[in-house]
Design a protein around this motif. Structure first.
Motif, PDB file in Angstrom:
ATOM      1  N   GLY A   1     -56.147 -70.659  19.725  1.00  0.00           N
ATOM      2  CA  GLY A   1     -54.874 -70.924  19.061  1.00  0.00           C
ATOM      3  C   GLY A   1     -54.964 -71.032  17.563  1.00  0.00           C
ATOM      4  O   GLY A   1     -53.925 -71.108  16.894  1.00  0.00           O
ATOM      5  N   SER A   2     -56.149 -71.011  17.019  1.00  0.00           N
ATOM      6  CA  SER A   2     -56.264 -71.096  15.563  1.00  0.00           C
ATOM      7  C   SER A   2     -55.868 -69.772  14.925  1.00  0.00           C
ATOM      8  O   SER A   2     -56.161 -68.697  15.453  1.00  0.00           O
ATOM      9  N   ALA A   3     -55.164 -69.828  13.788  1.00  0.00           N
ATOM     10  CA  ALA A   3     -54.659 -68.636  13.108  1.00  0.00           C
ATOM     11  C   ALA A   3     -55.359 -68.467  11.764  1.00  0.00           C
ATOM     12  O   ALA A   3     -55.557 -69.430  11.010  1.00  0.00           O
ATOM     13  N   GLU A   4     -55.713 -67.230  11.440  1.00  0.00           N
ATOM     14  CA  GLU A   4     -56.396 -66.908  10.181  1.00  0.00           C
ATOM     15  C   GLU A   4     -55.590 -65.824   9.460  1.00  0.00           C
ATOM     16  O   GLU A   4     -55.306 -64.774  10.041  1.00  0.00           O
ATOM     17  N   PRO A   5     -55.223 -66.040   8.202  1.00  0.00           N
ATOM     18  CA  PRO A   5     -54.508 -65.005   7.458  1.00  0.00           C
ATOM     19  C   PRO A   5     -55.417 -63.786   7.222  1.00  0.00           C
ATOM     20  O   PRO A   5     -56.564 -63.930   6.800  1.00  0.00           O
ATOM     21  N   VAL A   6     -54.887 -62.614   7.516  1.00  0.00           N
ATOM     22  CA  VAL A   6     -55.629 -61.365   7.322  1.00  0.00           C
ATOM     23  C   VAL A   6     -55.100 -60.607   6.112  1.00  0.00           C
ATOM     24  O   VAL A   6     -55.853 -59.973   5.372  1.00  0.00           O
ATOM     25  N   TYR A   7     -53.792 -60.667   5.899  1.00  0.00           N
ATOM     26  CA  TYR A   7     -53.193 -59.962   4.773  1.00  0.00           C
ATOM     27  C   TYR A   7     -52.007 -60.770   4.263  1.00  0.00           C
ATOM     28  O   TYR A   7     -51.208 -61.295   5.060  1.00  0.00           O
ATOM     29  N   SER A   8     -51.951 -60.867   2.915  1.00  0.00           N
ATOM     30  CA  SER A   8     -50.803 -61.519   2.285  1.00  0.00           C
ATOM     31  C   SER A   8     -50.267 -60.597   1.196  1.00  0.00           C
ATOM     32  O   SER A   8     -51.039 -60.122   0.346  1.00  0.00           O
ATOM     33  N   PRO A   9     -48.975 -60.285   1.215  1.00  0.00           N
ATOM     34  CA  PRO A   9     -48.422 -59.381   0.206  1.00  0.00           C
ATOM     35  C   PRO A   9     -48.324 -60.065  -1.156  1.00  0.00           C
ATOM     36  O   PRO A   9     -48.525 -61.269  -1.286  1.00  0.00           O
ATOM     37  N   GLU A  10     -47.988 -59.258  -2.145  1.00  0.00           N
ATOM     38  CA  GLU A  10     -47.802 -59.808  -3.479  1.00  0.00           C
ATOM     39  C   GLU A  10     -46.590 -60.749  -3.485  1.00  0.00           C
ATOM     40  O   GLU A  10     -45.628 -60.553  -2.739  1.00  0.00           O
ATOM     41  N   ALA A  11     -46.663 -61.708  -4.311  1.00  0.00           N
ATOM     42  CA  ALA A  11     -45.564 -62.675  -4.396  1.00  0.00           C
ATOM     43  C   ALA A  11     -44.277 -61.989  -4.842  1.00  0.00           C
ATOM     44  O   ALA A  11     -44.297 -61.148  -5.743  1.00  0.00           O
ATOM     45  N   GLY A  12     -43.199 -62.316  -4.184  1.00  0.00           N
ATOM     46  CA  GLY A  12     -41.907 -61.769  -4.557  1.00  0.00           C
ATOM     47  C   GLY A  12     -41.537 -60.489  -3.842  1.00  0.00           C
ATOM     48  O   GLY A  12     -40.404 -60.020  -3.967  1.00  0.00           O
ATOM     49  N   SER A  13     -42.482 -59.876  -3.145  1.00  0.00           N
ATOM     50  CA  SER A  13     -42.164 -58.639  -2.416  1.00  0.00           C
ATOM     51  C   SER A  13     -41.529 -58.991  -1.077  1.00  0.00           C
ATOM     52  O   SER A  13     -41.971 -59.913  -0.394  1.00  0.00           O
ATOM     53  N   THR A  14     -40.475 -58.236  -0.723  1.00  0.00           N
ATOM     54  CA  THR A  14     -39.746 -58.493   0.522  1.00  0.00           C
ATOM     55  C   THR A  14     -39.757 -57.239   1.379  1.00  0.00           C
ATOM     56  O   THR A  14     -39.240 -56.200   0.949  1.00  0.00           O
ATOM     57  N   PRO A  15     -40.315 -57.285   2.581  1.00  0.00           N
ATOM     58  CA  PRO A  15     -40.343 -56.097   3.441  1.00  0.00           C
ATOM     59  C   PRO A  15     -38.930 -55.734   3.918  1.00  0.00           C
ATOM     60  O   PRO A  15     -38.081 -56.596   4.123  1.00  0.00           O
ATOM     61  N   ILE A  16     -38.711 -54.426   4.065  1.00  0.00           N
ATOM     62  CA  ILE A  16     -37.444 -53.973   4.647  1.00  0.00           C
ATOM     63  C   ILE A  16     -37.595 -53.643   6.125  1.00  0.00           C
ATOM     64  O   ILE A  16     -36.606 -53.547   6.843  1.00  0.00           O
ATOM     65  N   PHE A  17     -38.820 -53.446   6.585  1.00  0.00           N
ATOM     66  CA  PHE A  17     -39.042 -53.283   8.027  1.00  0.00           C
ATOM     67  C   PHE A  17     -40.460 -53.679   8.365  1.00  0.00           C
ATOM     68  O   PHE A  17     -41.380 -53.587   7.539  1.00  0.00           O
ATOM     69  N   LEU A  18     -40.640 -54.180   9.561  1.00  0.00           N
ATOM     70  CA  LEU A  18     -41.939 -54.512  10.145  1.00  0.00           C
ATOM     71  C   LEU A  18     -42.106 -53.661  11.384  1.00  0.00           C
ATOM     72  O   LEU A  18     -41.287 -53.726  12.304  1.00  0.00           O
TER      73      LEU A  18
END
Length: 788
Positions: free
Chosen positions: A575-592
């Motif tokens: 159950g432990s979670a590890e960040p793999v990727y973090s986008p640049e600050a302020g960027s907002t995705p339009i689709f996942l």
């Protein structure tokens, strides 16, 4: 494949048992029971008519063949009923109808161009009127007669084999179809199996005998189902069960019932032979005994009523005579009293009466004269009291004779008459009253008992009809005829609501039927209740929960999840979670976009990032060409990227290149309306989910003939569409449900339900493990369900 079979044989509850339907894995095997309708006025002529057909052909050809047989039979039955004499036998009437059916089949298989292999066809049409049976046979189906012996047990006779040994000619020489006719009586303790497979060979003689010798037909059906369950996957079977014991009544068009005397049946292997011996069961003997007792009670009641009326007449005569005598005696006494009073008045009027001295003192002594006068006065008073007593008695008797207004009210004459009777008359009148009371109570008890029996029989019959409707609904569910199943269940529920309230047993039975209907409605909805979800992981960053939007499965047992701001997390088995990727600050995705090996995160400036489940991050460029793109959802298939743009009513298809994806082109070429589209999924076909719950299936840019089945409740607020490329399933996320459809025909398969699904934003179904992985808020949940 699932074979289409019409469960029409459930429409005859009295004679034919439940159909036992089975699925076959052979792609060219067709099995169906025939729904053979006859005019309501012709029920007394034909009885119950059902049939089945089995052939090695495709479903569409089989449906054409079955529909022509059913339509021709219905038309021929009406024509023959109107043309043949009323006294025509079942055999002659049935044979004439079948001849017309065979004439149609010869044309259909000849000039009609329907291609069949006649040697592979097995069919039978059976008519049962009371205990008389007529069967028309096509090919070599299985007709087995189970006849109970006097010593116990049963003998099995292959009816077709027996008939084949007899020198009988075909029914209609030169024609194809149901060309052999078998007819004869079926005894009250006999049963006949009609099937497209030989069950004696399939189950073995001993097991089949044990099943068919069960006391009741419903037990026979249940035992047959249990015996054949182990062979469910490789059988293409349908069967009819004829039971002579239940064929004692037939319903006329007006709804009245008439008793049919069982046809005599000799225990012999020849199905067409007849005998003069009439078997009488214990049940029939008990019925005759009860009828005799009932007749005796009725005679006793009538006799008692006659004697009671005679006793009342005698009592009235005695009362009238006694009352007349009493009135006469009272009048005589009255006249006598009057005469006596007149005489006393005459005597007292002729003598002078001296005045007695008045003295209030006890010391004054009266003189001799006064003493004499006092003596005369005392005597006069005594005489007057006696004279007054006689008129009083006379007045009392007179008042009784005049109506008794002063003694007993309006019942005075009756009491007076009763007191005037001698002991013998009183005893006779009392005995008559007791006898009359006994007779009245007996009559009331007989009437109450008869009404109770009729009410109980009517209630049992209505409950049997309700159970039949529930069974028919179950059969319709098997063959995916949801509309008919829903209609039958609604009718059964309405019938239960009209049942009268009775004893605790009746209430318990009604509750049991309602529970069965509730379960059937649940089956009709294809609903599966999910267990309470297990929280696999709760993801937060610096104490703040993240908003998860995607869940992905990893090859190493780990899970992956993507947040709404584009962060990618790897979740370990603990159950432990590890960040793999973090986008640049302020960027907002339009689709996942979930992919087979990871996820793609797209941005408004045409930039995208692909993150694999191995942790590799690749920047990509998405070229939109000259299109003004407003992306609602995205999907990939092979090396192509598909962007759903409902605002501009199209789907853009982009090919992969070294930098990402380019060369966009409009995918939809037939003008299909996508203005209400909200989600997209691809497995070769392109599936598009609309906000109204409809699913469009596209191939090569054109819509194909595809409609998803209706759900209960309807898909009013769908949110997401998913489909695995390796399965035939299509999943729709809606309010508290994940609805599963068949991608081939759009039929509803299951509805996985849980209140915790209401807030889910993405899901992943693992059918083999019977689990659904989902994200809700900052939690990753695992839903499971039990095997149905």
């Amino acid at each position: 494949m699932q074979v289409k079979i019409d469960p029409g044989m459930f429409q005859q509850p009295n004679v034919l048992s439940k159909l036992t339907p089975w699925r076959t894995k052979g792609p060219e095997t067709y099995v169906r029971t025939l729904t053979l309708k006859i005019p309501s006025a012709a029920v007394d002529r034909f009885g119950d008519v059902q049939g089945l057909i089995s052939a090695v052909l495709d479903v569409r050809t089989g449906d054409v063949l079955s529909a022509n047989i059913e339509e021709t039979f219905a038309d021929a039955a009406e024509r023959v009923f109107n043309s043949l004499p009323v006294n025509s036998t079942l055999e002659r009437t049935f044979e004439t109808v079948i001849h017309r059916v065979n004439t149609m089949l010869s044309r259909l298989l000849g000039d009609g161009g329907l291609q069949l292999a006649p040697g592979d066809i097995k069919g039978a049409i059976v008519a049962q009127h009371g205990q008389e049976v007529a069967a028309a046979v096509w090919g070599q189906p299985s007709l087995q007669l189970f006849r109970q012996t006097a010593a116990g047990g049963s003998n099995i006779f292959n009816v077709l084999k027996t008939e084949a040994e007899s020198p009988t000619a075909p029914l209609t020489a030169g024609l194809v179809g149901f060309t052999n006719l078998i007819s004869g009586p079926i005894g009250p303790r006999d049963r006949m199996l009609v099937a497209n497979r030989d069950l004696v060979e399939l189950l073995g003689k001993m097991e089949t005998l044990e099943i068919m010798s069960a006391a009741r037909t419903d037990l026979v059906t249940s035992m047959l189902r249990d015996a054949l369950l182990g062979r469910y996957d490789d059988l293409d079977l349908a069967l009819l069960l004829l039971d002579g014991a239940t064929a004692t009544e037939s319903v006329s068009p007006a709804g009245a019932t008439s008793r049919i005397v069982p046809r005599p049946v000799e225990p012999t292997t020849n199905f067409s032979m007849k005998s003069s011996r009439v078997p009488v069961s214990r049940a029939e003997q008990s019925i005759k005994l009860l009828q005799s007792i009932k007749s005796g009670l009725v005679v006793l009641a009538k006799t008692s009523a006659v004697w009671a009326r005679r006793a009342v007449v005698v009592a009235k005569k005695v009362g009238r005579v006694t009352a007349a005598r009493s009135i006469k005696t009272a009048a005589t006494l009255k006249e006598y009293s009057k005469e006596k009073i007149e005489r006393l008045k005459e005597k007292s009027g002729g003598k002078s009466r001296p005045t007695a001295p008045v003295s209030n003192s006890r010391d004054n002594k009266p003189s001799g004269t006064n003493k004499t006068s006092g003596t005369f006065e005392d005597r006069s008073d005594d005489s007057a009291s006696k004279q007054d007593s006689k008129p009083t008695a006379a007045r009392s008797l007179s008042s009784v004779g005049d109506g008794g207004s002063d003694d007993g009210g309006r019942f005075g004459p009756a009491f007076t008459a009763w007191r005037s009777l001698n002991r013998r008359s009183k005893n006779l009148l009392a005995a008559a009253a007791v006898l009359l009371a006994i007779v009245a109570i007996s009559l009331l008890f007989i009437v109450w008992r008869r009404q109770t029996e009729q009410s109980t029989a009517s209630l049992d019959k209505r409950m049997a009809v309700i159970r039949q409707q529930i069974d028919s609904a179950e059969a319709s569910l098997i063959y995916r005829d949801e509309d008919r199943a829903r209609r039958l269940l609604d009718e059964a529920m309405a019938a239960i609501s009209e049942l009268p309230d009775g004893s605790s047993d009746t209430t318990e039975t009604k509750d049991s039927l309602l529970e069965e209907i509730r379960i059937k409605f649940s089956d009709l909805r294809r609903a599966v209740s999910l267990d309470a979800p297990e929280v696999i992981s709760t993801i937060s960053i610096d104490g703040s929960p993240v908003d998860l939007r995607l869940v992905l499965g990893g090859g190493d047992g780990r899970l992956w999840s993507v947040s709404s701001d584009g962060q990618v997390f790897a979740v370990a088995t603990d159950g432990s979670a590890e960040p793999v990727y973090s986008p640049e600050a302020g960027s907002t995705p339009i689709f996942l976009l979930p992919k087979s090996d990871g996820a793609m995160i797209g941005y408004a400036d045409g930039q995208a990032v692909a993150v694999t489940t191995g942790g590799k991050v690749t920047e990509q460029k998405i070229s939109d060409g000259d299109f003004d793109v407003s992306v609602d959802r995205a999907a990939t298939f092979g090396s192509r990227l598909y962007l759903l743009d409902s605002t501009h009513n199209h789907i853009l298809k982009l090919a992969s290149n070294n930098n990402g994806f380019g060369s966009p082109e409009v995918y939809v070429k037939d003008g299909t309306d996508l203005s209400q589209a909200i989600s997209i999924a691809i497995d070769g076909y392109v599936f598009v989910l609309s906000s109204d719950g409809k699913v469009i299936r596209l191939l090569s840019g054109k819509a194909t003939d595809f409609t998803v089945g209706e759900t209960d409740p309807p898909l009013l607020a769908p949110r997401l569409l998913r489909t695995p490329s390796d399965r035939d399933d299509l999943y729709v996320l809606t309010d508290g449900r994940v609805v599963r459809f068949d991608k081939g025909n759009g039929q509803l398969t299951k509805q996985y339900e849980s209140p915790d699904l209401a807030a889910v934003t993405d899901f992943l179904v693992d059918q083999a493990k019977r689990q659904i992985l989902a994200v809700s808020g900052n939690r990753i949940l695992r839903f499971t369900w039990k095997e149905q």
